[in-house]
Design a protein around this motif. Structure first.
Motif, PDB file in Angstrom:
ATOM      1  N   GLY A  91       8.360  -1.379  -4.377  1.00 20.03           N
ATOM      2  CA  GLY A  91       9.620  -1.002  -3.744  1.00 20.03           C
ATOM      3  C   GLY A  91       9.880  -1.780  -2.467  1.00 20.03           C
ATOM      4  O   GLY A  91      11.013  -2.205  -2.208  1.00 20.03           O
ATOM      5  N   PHE A  92       8.837  -1.993  -1.659  1.00 25.38           N
ATOM      6  CA  PHE A  92       8.998  -2.748  -0.417  1.00 25.38           C
ATOM      7  C   PHE A  92       9.399  -4.188  -0.699  1.00 25.38           C
ATOM      8  O   PHE A  92      10.312  -4.729  -0.058  1.00 25.38           O
ATOM      9  N   VAL A  93       8.743  -4.818  -1.678  1.00 23.83           N
ATOM     10  CA  VAL A  93       9.088  -6.197  -2.031  1.00 23.83           C
ATOM     11  C   VAL A  93      10.509  -6.277  -2.574  1.00 23.83           C
ATOM     12  O   VAL A  93      11.270  -7.203  -2.259  1.00 23.83           O
ATOM     13  N   THR A  94      10.896  -5.286  -3.388  1.00 23.41           N
ATOM     14  CA  THR A  94      12.258  -5.262  -3.942  1.00 23.41           C
ATOM     15  C   THR A  94      13.296  -5.159  -2.837  1.00 23.41           C
ATOM     16  O   THR A  94      14.314  -5.863  -2.845  1.00 23.41           O
ATOM     17  N   VAL A  95      13.064  -4.275  -1.872  1.00 24.98           N
ATOM     18  CA  VAL A  95      13.999  -4.127  -0.747  1.00 24.98           C
ATOM     19  C   VAL A  95      14.092  -5.423   0.045  1.00 24.98           C
ATOM     20  O   VAL A  95      15.191  -5.845   0.447  1.00 24.98           O
ATOM     21  N   CYS A  96      12.964  -6.072   0.292  1.00 25.35           N
ATOM     22  CA  CYS A  96      12.972  -7.340   1.028  1.00 25.35           C
ATOM     23  C   CYS A  96      13.760  -8.414   0.283  1.00 25.35           C
ATOM     24  O   CYS A  96      14.514  -9.190   0.902  1.00 25.35           O
ATOM     25  N   VAL A  97      13.620  -8.454  -1.034  1.00 24.24           N
ATOM     26  CA  VAL A  97      14.356  -9.437  -1.825  1.00 24.24           C
ATOM     27  C   VAL A  97      15.856  -9.182  -1.746  1.00 24.24           C
ATOM     28  O   VAL A  97      16.658 -10.114  -1.559  1.00 24.24           O
ATOM     29  N   GLY A 104      -1.877   3.837  -7.973  1.00 24.91           N
ATOM     30  CA  GLY A 104      -0.561   3.718  -8.580  1.00 24.91           C
ATOM     31  C   GLY A 104       0.557   3.956  -7.591  1.00 24.91           C
ATOM     32  O   GLY A 104       1.577   3.258  -7.602  1.00 24.91           O
ATOM     33  N   ARG A 105       0.373   4.937  -6.697  1.00 22.50           N
ATOM     34  CA  ARG A 105       1.384   5.193  -5.671  1.00 22.50           C
ATOM     35  C   ARG A 105       1.543   4.001  -4.743  1.00 22.50           C
ATOM     36  O   ARG A 105       2.659   3.605  -4.396  1.00 22.50           O
ATOM     37  N   TRP A 106       0.396   3.420  -4.309  1.00 19.08           N
ATOM     38  CA  TRP A 106       0.483   2.255  -3.421  1.00 19.08           C
ATOM     39  C   TRP A 106       1.118   1.064  -4.130  1.00 19.08           C
ATOM     40  O   TRP A 106       1.857   0.279  -3.514  1.00 19.08           O
ATOM     41  N   ALA A 107       0.847   0.934  -5.438  1.00 18.43           N
ATOM     42  CA  ALA A 107       1.462  -0.164  -6.198  1.00 18.43           C
ATOM     43  C   ALA A 107       2.978   0.003  -6.260  1.00 18.43           C
ATOM     44  O   ALA A 107       3.734  -0.957  -6.074  1.00 18.43           O
ATOM     45  N   TRP A 108       3.437   1.251  -6.506  1.00 19.52           N
ATOM     46  CA  TRP A 108       4.876   1.503  -6.549  1.00 19.52           C
ATOM     47  C   TRP A 108       5.502   1.305  -5.177  1.00 19.52           C
ATOM     48  O   TRP A 108       6.622   0.789  -5.058  1.00 19.52           O
ATOM     49  N   ARG A 109       4.818   1.717  -4.120  1.00 16.31           N
ATOM     50  CA  ARG A 109       5.345   1.514  -2.770  1.00 16.31           C
ATOM     51  C   ARG A 109       5.450   0.030  -2.433  1.00 16.31           C
ATOM     52  O   ARG A 109       6.444  -0.411  -1.837  1.00 16.31           O
ATOM     53  N   LEU A 110       4.437  -0.731  -2.812  1.00 14.24           N
ATOM     54  CA  LEU A 110       4.465  -2.167  -2.567  1.00 14.24           C
ATOM     55  C   LEU A 110       5.589  -2.831  -3.360  1.00 14.24           C
ATOM     56  O   LEU A 110       6.309  -3.701  -2.845  1.00 14.24           O
TER      57      LEU A 110
END
Length: 280
Positions: free
Chosen positions: A18-24, A10-16
Motif C-alpha cells: 500500500g505504501f509503494v502504491t501511494v508513492c507511485v 502478511g500484514r507488513w507485506a500489505w502495508r508495504l
C-alpha cells in the motif's frame, strides 16, 4: 506461533504494498495537480507560494492565435483519426474473429505491431522512409500516421467485444434470409456499440495527445497542441503554459469519462426497453 508470524508478515507485506502504491500515485499525479493549481496563479512566475487567484492566463490563452490554430489542427486531425480508425478497426476485428482465411495470423500480427514499437522509433523510421523517396511531409501523411498508431487499440477493443457476442444471433438472422451485411448492421453492430464508442474515444485521445510522432511527421509551419506546448516551453515557463496543460488534461481525461457515462446510460436504457421474460 508460526501462524501468528505468518499473519504479521502478511500484514507488513500489505502495508508495504500500500505504501509503494501511494508513492507511485503521488509521483504520477502530483505534477498534474501542481499544473492545474499554478494555472490560477496571479503571478507571472509559475511557482509556489501563489500570490493570488486569477483567470487572466486563461484569457490570454484564448487570445493567443497560435494556440487556437494548434487546437483547431489537433481537433481536426483527432476527429478524422477517430472516424477512420473506428471504421477500419471494427471491420478488421470482425474479419479476424468471425472468418478463417489464409494469412489471418500474419494480418493480426501486422495490425497490432504499431502498438508494440515505440512511437519515437516508428516516427524516425517513417521520416527516414519519406525522405528516402523524396516525399514532402504533408497533412495527409500526418493523419495517416495518427491512424496507424490508433488502429491497434481499436482492433483490440472490438475483438474483445466480438468474442463475447455469440455467433448464433448472426446465424439465426442468416437462416431467416438476411444478408451478411444486414445481419451485421441489425444484429452485430448494435451489440458492438460500447466497443465502437470506446474505440473512437480512445483513438481521439491518442491522436489529440500525440507528441513524439507529430514532431517527426508534421509539415513545416504546422503545430499541434503538444508540439505547441513544447515550442512555448523553449521560450519560458509561465502560467499560460500551465493553463494550456490544464485544458489538455480536461480534453484527454474528460472526453473518455463522458463517453463512458454515455455508453453506460445507453446500455441501461436498452436493458430497460427489453421485454422481461415471464416466469412460470
Amino acid at each position: 506461533m508460526r501462524g501468528t508470524r505468518r499473519k504479521q508478515e502478511g500484514r507488513w507485506a500489505w502495508r508495504l504494498t500500500g505504501f509503494v502504491t501511494v508513492c507511485v500515485y503521488i509521483f504520477m499525479f502530483a505534477p498534474i495537480v501542481a499544473t492545474v493549481i499554478l494555472s490560477f496563479n496571479a503571478s507571472m512566475f509559475g511557482g509556489f507560494p501563489m500570490t493570488g487567484f486569477s483567470l487572466q492566463w486563461y484569457g490570454k490563452l484564448m487570445a493567443n492565435e497560435a494556440v487556437l490554430a494548434a487546437f483547431r489542427t489537433s481537433l481536426w486531425i483527432a476527429l478524422v483519426t477517430a472516424i477512420v480508425t473506428t471504421a477500419v478497426g471494427v471491420t478488421t476485428a470482425f474479419a479476424l474473429v468471425r472468418f478463417d482465411f489464409r494469412g489471418k495470423q500474419a494480418l493480426s500480427t501486422l495490425v497490432i505491431l504499431p502498438a508494440l514499437v515505440p512511437e519515437t522509433i516508428l516516427g524516425v523510421g517513417l521520416l527516414v522512409l519519406i525522405k528516402a523517396v523524396d516525399q514532402p511531409r504533408t497533412m495527409l501523411l500526418l493523419v495517416l500516421g495518427h491512424i496507424l498508431l490508433a488502429v491497434p487499440y481499436v482492433v483490440l477493443i472490438a475483438q474483445a467485444r466480438m468474442i463475447g457476442i455469440r455467433r448464433v444471433y448472426e446465424e439465426a438472422a442468416l437462416s431467416l434470409g438476411a444478408s451478411r451485411f444486414s445481419s451485421f448492421r441489425e444484429i452485430t453492430l448494435p451489440l458492438l456499440i460500447p466497443a465502437v464508442v470506446g474505440g473512437a474515444l480512445l483513438a481521439f485521445t491518442i491522436s489529440f495527445d500525440n507528441t513524439s510522432a507529430s514532431l517527426f511527421w508534421r509539415p513545416a509551419g504546422v503545430e499541434t497542441m503538444p508540439t505547441q506546448i513544447l515550442s512555448m516551453l523553449k521560450i519560458s515557463i509561465s502560467p499560460e503554459i500551465n493553463a494550456l496543460g490544464t485544458v489538455m488534461i480536461l480534453v484527454t481525461v474528460g472526453i473518455p469519462l463522458i463517453g463512458g457515462l454515455i455508453v453506460q446510460s445507453l446500455t441501461k436504457l436498452r436493458r430497460r426497453g427489453e421485454p422481461k421474460e415471464e416466469t412460470q
